[in-house]
Design a protein around this motif. Sequence first.
Motif, short mmCIF file in Angstrom:
data_model
loop_
_atom_site.label_atom_id
_atom_site.label_comp_id
_atom_site.label_asym_id
_atom_site.label_seq_id
_atom_site.Cartn_x
_atom_site.Cartn_y
_atom_site.Cartn_z
N MET A 84 1.00 -0.93 0.16
CA MET A 84 0.11 -0.09 0.15
C MET A 84 1.18 1.62 -0.30
O MET A 84 1.99 1.15 1.02
CB MET A 84 -0.88 0.08 1.15
CG MET A 84 -1.44 1.62 1.43
SD MET A 84 -3.42 0.54 2.41
CE MET A 84 -2.31 0.40 4.31
N VAL A 85 0.17 2.24 -0.90
CA VAL A 85 0.62 3.76 -0.56
C VAL A 85 0.19 4.50 0.04
O VAL A 85 -1.21 4.61 -0.62
CB VAL A 85 0.95 3.73 -2.36
CG1 VAL A 85 2.08 5.51 -1.87
CG2 VAL A 85 2.30 3.05 -2.80
N ASP A 86 0.69 5.29 1.44
CA ASP A 86 -0.30 6.23 1.87
C ASP A 86 -0.21 7.28 1.40
O ASP A 86 1.45 8.22 1.54
CB ASP A 86 0.36 6.01 3.77
CG ASP A 86 -1.00 6.61 4.07
OD1 ASP A 86 -2.17 7.34 3.66
OD2 ASP A 86 -0.90 6.55 5.72
N GLY A 87 -1.02 8.43 1.06
CA GLY A 87 -0.44 9.38 0.43
C GLY A 87 -0.29 10.79 1.63
O GLY A 87 0.29 11.83 1.44
N ALA A 88 -0.26 10.16 3.32
CA ALA A 88 -0.49 11.19 3.88
C ALA A 88 0.72 10.54 5.33
O ALA A 88 0.07 9.35 5.62
CB ALA A 88 -1.69 11.58 4.78
#
Length: 187
Positions: A84-88
Amino acid sequence: MNLQTKYPTTADEFLRWNEGREGKWDFVAGRVVDMMVRVSKYHAILSGNLLALLKARLPMPPYVVTSADFGVKTPTSVRYPDVMVDGAPGSGQDLAATAPVLIAEILSPSTMATDFGAKADEYRAIDTLRHYLVLAQDEVRVWLWSRNVDASWSGPEMIADRDATLALEGLDIAIPLADLYAGIARH
């Protein structure tokens, strides 16, 4: 003597309950579900390759690239995607992503229906998500869903050519499938 274990009934209760607990658990539509973790060598290679390729291409912060140990809340569940890539950046104490922008699941025979069904629906309901990927582990094959400018979804687009590039336009990056599937036998 009858001992009852109180299971969590909300996503936040589940995240606190699950912290530090042995085993792998998901919270699906209000129920705690035991997720047996048995991955193949190709699954581990593919997950590691995707993690490394994303970390090399995305600025951190604001992005944070995580593995299946970190959760994501969907409208009905708490899931632990393979990548997963979290944008924050959030807080180091967070138990789930605050603004996921990419979620990837690697197919296993026991997860295929869920990865293309319930998980696909739940993940695409997350407002911040730009891409959902499902990756085959036994052959070069990736399915890509992408959020359009009008917030609708396109896909899944299937890419099955080792010489192709996976364009993640919502993140302004591209990943060569030859690099993604490095170390996995050709079929």
